[in-house]
Design a protein around this motif. Sequence first.
Motif, PDB file in Angstrom:
ATOM      1  N   LEU A 587     -36.036 -14.667 -11.573  1.00 21.21           N
ATOM      2  CA  LEU A 587     -37.424 -14.585 -12.032  1.00 21.21           C
ATOM      3  C   LEU A 587     -37.589 -15.135 -13.445  1.00 21.21           C
ATOM      4  N   LEU A 588     -36.566 -14.939 -14.294  1.00 14.86           N
ATOM      5  CA  LEU A 588     -36.628 -15.539 -15.632  1.00 14.86           C
ATOM      6  C   LEU A 588     -36.627 -17.063 -15.555  1.00 14.86           C
ATOM      7  N   VAL A 589     -35.843 -17.597 -14.630  1.00 24.12           N
ATOM      8  CA  VAL A 589     -35.822 -19.055 -14.442  1.00 24.12           C
ATOM      9  C   VAL A 589     -37.198 -19.551 -14.008  1.00 24.12           C
ATOM     10  N   ILE A 590     -37.828 -18.841 -13.082  1.00 18.70           N
ATOM     11  CA  ILE A 590     -39.188 -19.197 -12.646  1.00 18.70           C
ATOM     12  C   ILE A 590     -40.163 -19.102 -13.818  1.00 18.70           C
ATOM     13  N   ARG A 591     -40.039 -18.059 -14.617  1.00 16.03           N
ATOM     14  CA  ARG A 591     -40.923 -17.874 -15.775  1.00 16.03           C
ATOM     15  C   ARG A 591     -40.781 -19.049 -16.739  1.00 16.03           C
ATOM     16  N   ARG A 592     -39.520 -19.436 -17.036  1.00 14.23           N
ATOM     17  CA  ARG A 592     -39.289 -20.549 -17.969  1.00 14.23           C
ATOM     18  C   ARG A 592     -39.813 -21.861 -17.387  1.00 14.23           C
ATOM     19  N   TYR A 593     -39.694 -22.040 -16.081  1.00 12.56           N
ATOM     20  CA  TYR A 593     -40.217 -23.244 -15.424  1.00 12.56           C
ATOM     21  C   TYR A 593     -41.723 -23.354 -15.649  1.00 12.56           C
ATOM     22  N   HIS A 594     -42.439 -22.275 -15.440  1.00 12.62           N
ATOM     23  CA  HIS A 594     -43.890 -22.302 -15.643  1.00 12.62           C
ATOM     24  C   HIS A 594     -44.226 -22.556 -17.113  1.00 12.62           C
ATOM     25  N   GLN A 595     -43.505 -21.907 -18.010  1.00 17.48           N
ATOM     26  CA  GLN A 595     -43.753 -22.113 -19.433  1.00 17.48           C
ATOM     27  C   GLN A 595     -43.519 -23.570 -19.821  1.00 17.48           C
ATOM     28  N   ASN A 596     -42.501 -24.179 -19.255  1.00 15.83           N
ATOM     29  CA  ASN A 596     -42.175 -25.566 -19.571  1.00 15.83           C
ATOM     30  C   ASN A 596     -43.261 -26.517 -19.092  1.00 15.83           C
ATOM     31  N   ARG A 597     -44.032 -26.093 -18.118  1.00 12.85           N
ATOM     32  CA  ARG A 597     -45.146 -26.893 -17.596  1.00 12.85           C
ATOM     33  C   ARG A 597     -46.473 -26.485 -18.232  1.00 12.85           C
ATOM     34  N   SER A 598     -46.374 -25.736 -19.339  1.00 15.77           N
ATOM     35  CA  SER A 598     -47.568 -25.239 -20.046  1.00 15.77           C
ATOM     36  C   SER A 598     -48.418 -24.348 -19.146  1.00 15.77           C
ATOM     37  N   GLU A 599     -47.751 -23.603 -18.291  1.00 16.12           N
ATOM     38  CA  GLU A 599     -48.432 -22.666 -17.411  1.00 16.12           C
ATOM     39  C   GLU A 599     -47.841 -21.272 -17.567  1.00 16.12           C
ATOM     40  N   GLY A 600     -47.602 -20.904 -18.810  1.00 12.91           N
ATOM     41  CA  GLY A 600     -47.044 -19.591 -19.079  1.00 12.91           C
ATOM     42  C   GLY A 600     -47.946 -18.447 -18.685  1.00 12.91           C
ATOM     43  N   HIS A 601     -49.216 -18.769 -18.398  1.00 13.35           N
ATOM     44  CA  HIS A 601     -50.147 -17.722 -17.961  1.00 13.35           C
ATOM     45  C   HIS A 601     -49.877 -17.278 -16.527  1.00 13.35           C
ATOM     46  N   ARG A 602     -49.005 -17.990 -15.820  1.00 11.97           N
ATOM     47  CA  ARG A 602     -48.661 -17.587 -14.448  1.00 11.97           C
ATOM     48  C   ARG A 602     -47.690 -16.409 -14.510  1.00 11.97           C
ATOM     49  N   THR A 603     -48.207 -15.236 -14.282  1.00  9.32           N
ATOM     50  CA  THR A 603     -47.392 -14.023 -14.404  1.00  9.32           C
ATOM     51  C   THR A 603     -47.533 -13.073 -13.215  1.00  9.32           C
ATOM     52  N   VAL A 604     -48.289 -13.432 -12.191  1.00  9.81           N
ATOM     53  CA  VAL A 604     -48.453 -12.558 -11.035  1.00  9.81           C
ATOM     54  C   VAL A 604     -47.309 -12.793 -10.049  1.00  9.81           C
ATOM     55  N   CYS A 605     -46.703 -11.703  -9.621  1.00 13.96           N
ATOM     56  CA  CYS A 605     -45.623 -11.776  -8.638  1.00 13.96           C
ATOM     57  C   CYS A 605     -46.061 -11.021  -7.381  1.00 13.96           C
ATOM     58  N   LEU A 606     -46.158 -11.724  -6.275  1.00 13.34           N
ATOM     59  CA  LEU A 606     -46.512 -11.107  -4.998  1.00 13.34           C
ATOM     60  C   LEU A 606     -45.243 -10.542  -4.356  1.00 13.34           C
ATOM     61  N   ILE A 607     -45.301  -9.291  -3.934  1.00 15.35           N
ATOM     62  CA  ILE A 607     -44.137  -8.634  -3.336  1.00 15.35           C
ATOM     63  C   ILE A 607     -44.578  -7.859  -2.102  1.00 15.35           C
ATOM     64  N   PRO A 608     -43.982  -8.140  -0.932  1.00 12.32           N
ATOM     65  CA  PRO A 608     -44.316  -7.364   0.273  1.00 12.32           C
ATOM     66  C   PRO A 608     -44.033  -5.879   0.075  1.00 12.32           C
ATOM     67  N   GLN A 609     -44.819  -5.060   0.706  1.00  7.08           N
ATOM     68  CA  GLN A 609     -44.671  -3.614   0.543  1.00  7.08           C
ATOM     69  C   GLN A 609     -43.342  -3.100   1.090  1.00  7.08           C
ATOM     70  N   SER A 610     -42.684  -3.890   1.934  1.00  9.45           N
ATOM     71  CA  SER A 610     -41.395  -3.484   2.501  1.00  9.45           C
ATOM     72  C   SER A 610     -40.218  -3.834   1.601  1.00  9.45           C
ATOM     73  N   ALA A 611     -40.482  -4.427   0.438  1.00 12.25           N
ATOM     74  CA  ALA A 611     -39.403  -4.976  -0.381  1.00 12.25           C
ATOM     75  C   ALA A 611     -38.479  -3.901  -0.929  1.00 12.25           C
ATOM     76  N   HIS A 612     -37.273  -4.331  -1.208  1.00 10.37           N
ATOM     77  CA  HIS A 612     -36.291  -3.503  -1.899  1.00 10.37           C
ATOM     78  C   HIS A 612     -36.882  -3.039  -3.229  1.00 10.37           C
ATOM     79  N   GLY A 613     -36.596  -1.781  -3.604  1.00 11.19           N
ATOM     80  CA  GLY A 613     -37.203  -1.208  -4.801  1.00 11.19           C
ATOM     81  C   GLY A 613     -36.865  -1.915  -6.084  1.00 11.19           C
ATOM     82  N   THR A 614     -35.731  -2.618  -6.101  1.00 11.89           N
ATOM     83  CA  THR A 614     -35.394  -3.339  -7.331  1.00 11.89           C
ATOM     84  C   THR A 614     -36.285  -4.558  -7.534  1.00 11.89           C
TER      85      THR A 614
END
Length: 967
Positions: A587-614
């Motif tokens: 997720l940090l790699v994804i965050r840095r990718y967006h920041q590098n594209r001047s899209e650091g405002h992309r911060t929403v993470c969609l997670i299915p309700q069945s996902a592992h708690g971590t």
Amino acid sequence: MQTRSPGAQISPKSALAYTDSFVARHIGPTVEEVQQMLSALGLSSLEDLIDQTVPAAIHLGRPLKLGEPLSEYEVLAQLQAIASQNQVFRSFIGMGYHNCITPPLIQRNILENPGWYTQYTPYQAEIAQGRLEALLNFQTLVGDLTGLEIANASLLDEGTAAAEAMTMSYGLAKNKAKAFFVSSLCHPQTIQILKTRAEPLGIRVLIGDHRTFTFHESVCGVLLQYPATDGAIYDYRAFIEAAHQAGALVTVAADLLSLTLLTPPGALGADIAVGNTQRFGVPMGYGGPHAAYFATKDAYKRQIPGRIVGVSKDIRGQPALRLALQTREQHIRRDKATSNICTAQVLLAVMASMYAVYHGPSGLKNIATRIHHLTTVLAEGLHHLGYQTGDAPFFDTLRVELGVRPLAEILEAAEAQRINLRIYDDGTLGITLDETTGATDLLDLFQIFAGEESLPFTLDTLSEGVDFAYGPALARTSSYLTHPVFNRYHSETELLRYLHRLQAKDLSLTTSMIPLGSCTMKLNATAEMVPVTWPEFGGIHPFAPVSQTRGYQTLFQQLEGWLAEITGFAGISLQPNAGSQGEYTGLLVIRRYHQNRSEGHRTVCLIPQSAHGTNPASAVMAGMRVVPVACDRQGNIDLTDLQTKAEQHSAELAALMVTYPSTHGVFETSIREVCAIVHAHGGQVYMDGANLNAQVGVCRPGDFGADVCHLNLHKTFCIPHGGGGPGMGPIGVASHLVPFLPSHPVVAVGGGVQAIGAVSAAPWGSASILPISWVYIALMGAEGLARATEVAILSANYIAHRLQPYYPVLYRGQSGLVAHECILDLRTLKATTGIEVEDVAKRLMDYGYHAPTISWPVAGTMMVEPTESESKAELDRFCDAMIAIRQEMAQIETGQLDRHDNPLKNAPHTAHSLITGDWVHPYTREQAAYPAPWTREHKFWPSVGRIDNVYGDRNLVCSCAGMEAYS
């Protein structure tokens, strides 16, 4: 119908190879048994099974490019040739890593013993009492030496433990400050990890000299190194008092061995202590695995990260151990969690605790005293040679100012002696001594600094008149390790028996199948484990020059290449040293990718309700906002809800986290569409690799839309679970994310200038266990890996087929089949029998089995994952046990067994409960203890009855204590 990779149907030629190869020893069912299981399912071949289970759109359609499998002899010979390229120099680098002596008794009977390294996490505490006792010893060791009231059962490494302390301080600080002070005399890898962790959370890391820092602005906490990274020992009392007055919590990163001689952090006023127990008998291993420690005050016990072992009582009132308070993975607070840690370094913590048991308090103090005396003699000799080492007291490390000889000459002389020294940025040198240092080492060091001149002294003359004692402000006066366990087992006979008594209390893969959904408890073959203790892998400091680690570099390159081919990704980072760390890193790699594209405002993470708690916990740690996505009645991602959420958050969508096959044990046919929806709205797809054992050689996440995936090497690629750790969680990424892979401040790794910071203390994580996965892949080859996947899926479907008449399978794919695991629905049985899923879990112990994963991802269910390593006979035994338990429930339904006093409600049954006192239950002792024929041939006895968890949490005891603590 799309073609499959070779080996789906077994030809006579491949059957011969299958019988004679390692593949046949890894895969449990024989060729004939595979056909029998297929016939039971109404299928003609493994190819037919895979075509009906895995969506055709994602079939790989070709063999992996990995080559033919090799024999165990060939693989170990090749690996020995690779290992021989490593040069094992004498290391005096320090920085939190030290040479040490692993007592042979501990190496043979713990580290190399499958009875210890194939255990699972102790969630079923009644059959994990041995390991829990060893971990309680570990917590006592840490609490005693740090002078703090409560310690956890270990963390991943010192750097990440310090990061956990920072976030805990941030959460607890009453001044609500978003700055954290870090002494510049902390280890550089720790500082870098703190920076990595702090940035997404909006915490400012202030680095400076504690001697001049004045709390001119509010900070939530501070971190100090004790002794400092350059060896100096400071009395931090005044600084700690000033920090407390400013509303900050204080963390001290302390060398645990030094605390046998020095005033402990608790006595200095520290709120938290962190560090590494590596020098307690665990090889350096080029960086890991090692058990970090975390200790704090009792007031903060509800906030401590990771696992804690606590004392409770069983149904008969006898003392019993279990995981106390939050056990993270089972009860994690999802996006409200303060940590995503759901693991520990259990095997290494057990080793460290037994090292302390082996030596006892006086033995540990003698080791520390000898190291300090040798360091003092070293300082005296260097002074005689004209070098300065500073005025501050020290323990085992000296910082040497040059001037007598040029740096290049000293380093050349050191290399000639096969010695590594630490080089500071200012051109001074560091020397750290350890348990293995002797007189010869001192003489060699002196000669390196003296050059061609003869030494003007002897070791004896240097020792004369030297004051080795610490002053009253620093010297430890309090006692430690007074509990009998640290003072009783000092003969090898006694300690050997103690270790085996503990081992006998734990169910491991040496006993029976451990059918845990999402955990993949497969064979950890001996040939895979043997290289771990080779000195060419174990004896290397993580910051040794790369030129001395050619063997490791070759292994890394080959393993990364193989993992990239298996997953379809362009780049791999081996640095994350746990699955939770892999999630966070991806997720940090994804965050840095967006920041590098001047899209650091992309911060929403969609997670299915069945996902592992971590998953949601990791997203929050990476600075993202979690938005849940619904699942449909079949347990699949609800595409309509996903489309709606993606559109709603299109401008700020950062990522989707998805597990594949799904958390419900099904290959979702819409996975390509799921990925396409996220990509269409500018997001990235993170895939949780927990279920990768259903994909290897069959499909590749990089091919059907995933951008990042973490790989649980301790699940799919045969690194053993070690009783709840170690693990490894490297990540694979698509080509556009390669530049952002983790870096390291000491050794150059990662993607370059755009890379995220370090996420683990060592550059390649727990490097010494990577040979396990290398050997596994080399032994299996492309065809063997694919067949392992196919048989894992077959075994899960065979169990689902046999148990369906007794326990409905909750979710199935479109063809009516499951993936590599299945969820059994027990919820309706509660109404008719009063039996909870936990009762079935405990009753399975009487049959000699560890329970499947219970009440996750659906409460009141069991998730079963048999793996490819279990024979058909073992699968049938497990099914027979589950069917017999259902028949016991049927007897409750018909009134033949009492609803409240029955074998399930009273399980597990200990030997003590059968032979002590009158038998008052309305069923026989035989029915209690020997419910199946195989239990008469070999009986695993739980050592305690069912444990009262509520009592344990209300009366928290987390260290070795006298019996009065249990009253």
